[in-house]
Design a protein around this motif. Structure first.
Motif, PDB file in Angstrom:
ATOM      1  N   ARG A 201       0.713  -1.408  -0.012  1.00  0.00           N
ATOM      2  CA  ARG A 201       0.010  -0.062   0.247  1.00  0.00           C
ATOM      3  C   ARG A 201       0.813   1.231   0.058  1.00  0.00           C
ATOM      4  O   ARG A 201       0.437   2.267  -0.499  1.00  0.00           O
ATOM      5  N   PHE A 202       2.003   1.218   0.883  1.00  0.00           N
ATOM      6  CA  PHE A 202       2.726   2.508   0.652  1.00  0.00           C
ATOM      7  C   PHE A 202       3.660   2.838  -0.240  1.00  0.00           C
ATOM      8  O   PHE A 202       4.349   3.857  -0.354  1.00  0.00           O
ATOM      9  N   TRP A 203       4.242   1.757  -1.065  1.00  0.00           N
ATOM     10  CA  TRP A 203       5.117   1.884  -1.992  1.00  0.00           C
ATOM     11  C   TRP A 203       5.014   3.020  -2.669  1.00  0.00           C
ATOM     12  O   TRP A 203       5.652   3.781  -3.000  1.00  0.00           O
ATOM     13  N   TRP A 204       3.888   2.964  -3.706  1.00  0.00           N
ATOM     14  CA  TRP A 204       3.637   3.864  -4.585  1.00  0.00           C
ATOM     15  C   TRP A 204       3.369   5.504  -4.118  1.00  0.00           C
ATOM     16  O   TRP A 204       4.041   6.312  -4.594  1.00  0.00           O
ATOM     17  N   PRO A 205       2.750   5.617  -2.982  1.00  0.00           N
ATOM     18  CA  PRO A 205       2.765   6.818  -2.266  1.00  0.00           C
ATOM     19  C   PRO A 205       3.967   7.546  -1.762  1.00  0.00           C
ATOM     20  O   PRO A 205       4.014   8.459  -1.985  1.00  0.00           O
ATOM     21  N   ALA A 206       4.906   6.413  -1.285  1.00  0.00           N
ATOM     22  CA  ALA A 206       6.104   6.821  -0.992  1.00  0.00           C
ATOM     23  C   ALA A 206       7.179   7.559  -2.253  1.00  0.00           C
ATOM     24  O   ALA A 206       7.384   8.679  -2.091  1.00  0.00           O
ATOM     25  N   LEU A 207       6.644   6.752  -3.373  1.00  0.00           N
ATOM     26  CA  LEU A 207       7.587   7.441  -4.657  1.00  0.00           C
ATOM     27  C   LEU A 207       6.926   8.779  -4.872  1.00  0.00           C
ATOM     28  O   LEU A 207       7.721   9.484  -5.500  1.00  0.00           O
ATOM     29  N   MET A 208       5.532   8.956  -4.537  1.00  0.00           N
ATOM     30  CA  MET A 208       5.040  10.083  -4.937  1.00  0.00           C
ATOM     31  C   MET A 208       5.532  11.362  -4.180  1.00  0.00           C
ATOM     32  O   MET A 208       5.186  12.509  -4.520  1.00  0.00           O
ATOM     33  N   MET A 209       6.072  10.910  -3.082  1.00  0.00           N
ATOM     34  CA  MET A 209       6.565  11.920  -2.043  1.00  0.00           C
ATOM     35  C   MET A 209       7.551  12.855  -3.015  1.00  0.00           C
ATOM     36  O   MET A 209       7.725  14.041  -2.151  1.00  0.00           O
ATOM     37  N   PHE A 210       8.210  12.161  -3.832  1.00  0.00           N
ATOM     38  CA  PHE A 210       9.323  13.458  -4.439  1.00  0.00           C
ATOM     39  C   PHE A 210       8.649  14.300  -5.185  1.00  0.00           C
ATOM     40  O   PHE A 210       9.394  15.170  -6.204  1.00  0.00           O
ATOM     41  N   GLY A 211       7.319  14.166  -5.641  1.00  0.00           N
ATOM     42  CA  GLY A 211       6.714  15.097  -6.380  1.00  0.00           C
ATOM     43  C   GLY A 211       6.589  14.661  -7.884  1.00  0.00           C
ATOM     44  O   GLY A 211       7.206  13.417  -8.178  1.00  0.00           O
ATOM     45  N   SER A 244      16.296   1.612  -1.514  1.00  0.00           N
ATOM     46  CA  SER A 244      15.360   0.710  -0.886  1.00  0.00           C
ATOM     47  C   SER A 244      15.420  -0.566  -1.160  1.00  0.00           C
ATOM     48  O   SER A 244      14.943  -1.670  -0.423  1.00  0.00           O
ATOM     49  N   VAL A 245      15.785  -1.113  -2.602  1.00  0.00           N
ATOM     50  CA  VAL A 245      15.673  -2.365  -2.890  1.00  0.00           C
ATOM     51  C   VAL A 245      16.374  -3.492  -2.202  1.00  0.00           C
ATOM     52  O   VAL A 245      16.139  -4.192  -1.949  1.00  0.00           O
ATOM     53  N   VAL A 253      10.764  -8.779   1.638  1.00  0.00           N
ATOM     54  CA  VAL A 253       9.578  -8.325   1.236  1.00  0.00           C
ATOM     55  C   VAL A 253       9.630  -7.985  -0.340  1.00  0.00           C
ATOM     56  O   VAL A 253      11.079  -7.643  -0.669  1.00  0.00           O
ATOM     57  N   THR A 254       8.766  -7.772  -1.116  1.00  0.00           N
ATOM     58  CA  THR A 254       9.056  -7.330  -2.516  1.00  0.00           C
ATOM     59  C   THR A 254       8.185  -6.025  -2.563  1.00  0.00           C
ATOM     60  O   THR A 254       7.046  -5.733  -1.712  1.00  0.00           O
ATOM     61  N   PHE A 255       8.480  -5.252  -3.674  1.00  0.00           N
ATOM     62  CA  PHE A 255       7.743  -4.010  -4.037  1.00  0.00           C
ATOM     63  C   PHE A 255       6.912  -4.405  -5.125  1.00  0.00           C
ATOM     64  O   PHE A 255       7.145  -5.028  -6.135  1.00  0.00           O
ATOM     65  N   PRO A 256       5.755  -3.923  -5.014  1.00  0.00           N
ATOM     66  CA  PRO A 256       4.503  -3.968  -6.012  1.00  0.00           C
ATOM     67  C   PRO A 256       4.812  -3.655  -7.471  1.00  0.00           C
ATOM     68  O   PRO A 256       4.079  -2.592  -7.789  1.00  0.00           O
ATOM     69  N   ASP A 257       6.008  -3.602  -8.056  1.00  0.00           N
ATOM     70  CA  ASP A 257       6.323  -2.963  -9.273  1.00  0.00           C
ATOM     71  C   ASP A 257       6.827  -4.165 -10.160  1.00  0.00           C
ATOM     72  O   ASP A 257       8.115  -4.432  -9.851  1.00  0.00           O
ATOM     73  N   PRO A 258       6.231  -4.534 -11.198  1.00  0.00           N
ATOM     74  CA  PRO A 258       6.690  -5.636 -12.211  1.00  0.00           C
ATOM     75  C   PRO A 258       7.838  -5.155 -13.196  1.00  0.00           C
ATOM     76  O   PRO A 258       8.670  -5.773 -13.641  1.00  0.00           O
ATOM     77  N   GLU A 259       7.960  -3.708 -13.260  1.00  0.00           N
ATOM     78  CA  GLU A 259       9.068  -3.243 -13.916  1.00  0.00           C
ATOM     79  C   GLU A 259      10.206  -3.054 -13.358  1.00  0.00           C
ATOM     80  O   GLU A 259      11.310  -2.726 -13.874  1.00  0.00           O
ATOM     81  N   LEU A 260      10.478  -3.260 -11.960  1.00  0.00           N
ATOM     82  CA  LEU A 260      11.463  -2.896 -11.029  1.00  0.00           C
ATOM     83  C   LEU A 260      12.543  -3.889 -11.418  1.00  0.00           C
ATOM     84  O   LEU A 260      12.253  -5.081 -11.131  1.00  0.00           O
ATOM     85  N   ARG A 261      13.674  -3.411 -11.807  1.00  0.00           N
ATOM     86  CA  ARG A 261      14.781  -4.457 -11.970  1.00  0.00           C
ATOM     87  C   ARG A 261      15.879  -3.600 -12.355  1.00  0.00           C
ATOM     88  O   ARG A 261      16.336  -2.606 -12.623  1.00  0.00           O
ATOM     89  N   ASP A 270      15.716   0.324 -12.793  1.00  0.00           N
ATOM     90  CA  ASP A 270      14.656   0.557 -13.848  1.00  0.00           C
ATOM     91  C   ASP A 270      13.334   0.646 -12.693  1.00  0.00           C
ATOM     92  O   ASP A 270      13.214  -0.389 -12.177  1.00  0.00           O
ATOM     93  N   PHE A 271      12.372   1.431 -13.037  1.00  0.00           N
ATOM     94  CA  PHE A 271      11.115   1.054 -12.203  1.00  0.00           C
ATOM     95  C   PHE A 271      10.002   1.748 -12.749  1.00  0.00           C
ATOM     96  O   PHE A 271      10.104   2.691 -13.736  1.00  0.00           O
ATOM     97  N   GLY A 272       8.965   1.587 -12.456  1.00  0.00           N
ATOM     98  CA  GLY A 272       7.552   2.027 -13.092  1.00  0.00           C
ATOM     99  C   GLY A 272       6.975   3.319 -12.553  1.00  0.00           C
ATOM    100  O   GLY A 272       7.684   3.661 -11.337  1.00  0.00           O
ATOM    101  N   GLN A 273       6.165   3.834 -13.230  1.00  0.00           N
ATOM    102  CA  GLN A 273       5.735   5.276 -12.629  1.00  0.00           C
ATOM    103  C   GLN A 273       4.188   4.992 -11.990  1.00  0.00           C
ATOM    104  O   GLN A 273       3.821   4.149 -11.973  1.00  0.00           O
TER     105      GLN A 273
END
Lengths: 330, 98
Positions: A201-211, A244-245, A253-261, A270-273
């Motif tokens: 739940r928090f991974w994507w909102p945390a990435l949004m914190m950078f604007g 963080s990785v 734990v894993t992050f909910p991003d299939p593009e993360l590698r 690389d990671f998703g938006q």
């Protein structure tokens, strides 16, 4: 002080000369101090950014504060209390820094509870399980540290000094969160599932914190030219993902991003938006907890009015008593 | 010094002595209804982790400061007196304890 100073300047001094002085201070990487002349845009940008930052600390007490009475042990409760108290302290450091720019504390509080000034969108997400206390410490405070460490070198002196104090204390916040999650990961399957669900739940909102992405961040270029910001949003986001990785791997734990590698060529991940439409919705006030957060802050402010008034009356009465005592002893 | 409305508590500047033997150093400011409350608030805001052994508070409007406009005339007298610094004097390297 600032108003009269500005009036004085516009009458008597050459604006271009003042601007040249200001720019040379910035170019030398020296700090601007409150009584220095500064362009109106610089002052406004700083007030907006510092106020938003201060409000985030103050509102940031709420999501975790919800868990104080339900902490699973006295140890966890003491830690959480100390952490929430720190957030209040950080808000106060920042309000002080903002006040040196000529805005009053009352005005800032008013703008927060009327919605005229914003706070970080992350605090509009709910804390649904106790694992969220750990995830917020690890990821949310971790993202905050990424943002804040470069701000220790920001060009406005009082802001930089406040950030230095804050960064010293944030490290405790992040470590207590990570340790909490490690403890849960050593527990039962249910506890491990709770941690993973919270991280999801928090991974994507945390990435949004950078604007928003750099291309959609209209203020970044000017803020960087003025030395207010030191890095772009995307730079900081990348740094956060790369940090963080390995922490997630250590935790299990894993992050909910299939593009993360890992990208060997870039030597970075690389990671998703994140969902930027969701981000804009939350910023506009339509997140899950926006109304609740502001209502709570407003109520705390209004409920505390009698305390502020009583303290003012008591101070006046004591001052009068002292004056009378001096009069009679003369 | 402040333009705060009268309803707002006055602003105080806070100075903390980190440990015995050091000067009090300015750490920031806060609002309080009176001097006693300012000291208590300063303890809670600025010394949560043993940052100090002593606190001074003073109302911001009681501070007199040099103005940046006067920067040059104010500090110019010390600028051209290089003979006040030990490095102004050349002493042969082989003279000990100088």
């Amino acid at each position: 002080m600032t108003t009269t100073q500005r009036e004085h300047h516009s009458e008597s001094s050459n604006e271009a000369e003042l601007l040249a002085g200001f720019e040379s201070t910035i170019a030398h990487n020296d700090r601007i101090e409150p009584r220095d002349w500064m362009p109106e845009g610089y002052r406004k940008t700083l007030v907006r950014q510092i106020a938003q930052h201060a409000h985030s600390e103050i509102i940031g007490m709420q999501p975790e504060g919800n868990w104080i009475t339900r902490a699973p042990s006295l140890r966890r409760k003491a830690i959480l209390l100390a952490k929430v108290q720190d957030e209040a302290g950080h808000g106060l450091y920042l309000y002080s820094a903002c006040e040196t720019l000529g805005t009053s504390r009352g005005e800032l509080t008013e703008k927060l509870i009327s919605g005229a000034q914003k706070y970080s969108s992350i605090f509009n997400y709910p804390t649904l399980s106790y694992a969220d206390v750990g995830t917020i410490g690890w990821l949310v405070d971790g993202a905050a540290i990424c943002n804040q460490v470069p701000l220790c070198r920001t060009s406005f002196g009082p802001y930089g000094r406040a950030m230095i104090r804050i960064c010293k204390e944030e490290s405790f916040h992040q470590r207590q969160g990570y340790e909490l999650l490690m403890t849960m990961m050593r527990g039962t399957d249910e506890q491990r599932a709770m941690v993973q669900e919270s991280v999801n739940r928090f991974w994507w909102p945390a990435l949004m914190m950078f604007g928003p992405p750099d291309a959609d961040s209209p203020n970044t270029a000017q803020s960087m030219a003025w030395g207010i910001k030191r890095n772009t949003n995307d730079d900081l986001r990348q740094r956060f993902v790369d940090m963080s990785v390995p922490q997630a791997e250590a935790l299990g734990v894993t992050f909910p991003d299939p593009e993360l590698r890992w990208n060997e060529e870039r030597q970075a991940h690389d990671f998703g938006q994140p969902d930027w439409d969701e981000f804009m919705q939350v910023v506009k006030g339509n997140g899950p907890c926006n109304a609740q957060r502001i209502a709570h802050r407003r109520q705390a402010h209004e409920d505390g009015a009698w305390v502020r008034e009583a303290a003012t009356a008591f101070a006046a009465k004591s001052a009068q008593a002292r004056a009378e005592q001096q009069e009679t002893s003369r | 010094m402040t333009s705060a409305p009268s309803a707002e508590w006055p602003l105080y500047e806070v100075f903390v002595r980190g440990k015995r033997g050091l000067n009090h150093v300015h750490v920031g400011s806060l609002h309080a209804a009176d001097d006693d409350m300012a000291v208590r608030h300063a303890r809670d805001v600025y010394t949560r982790r043993n940052e100090g052994v002593s606190i001074w508070v003073v109302r911001s409007d009681a501070i007199t400061a040099s103005s940046p406009d006067e920067k040059d005339p104010m500090f110019a007298p010390s600028g051209d007196k290089v003979y006040r610094h030990p490095t102004f004097y050349s002493i042969p390297d082989d003279v000990p304890h100088m």
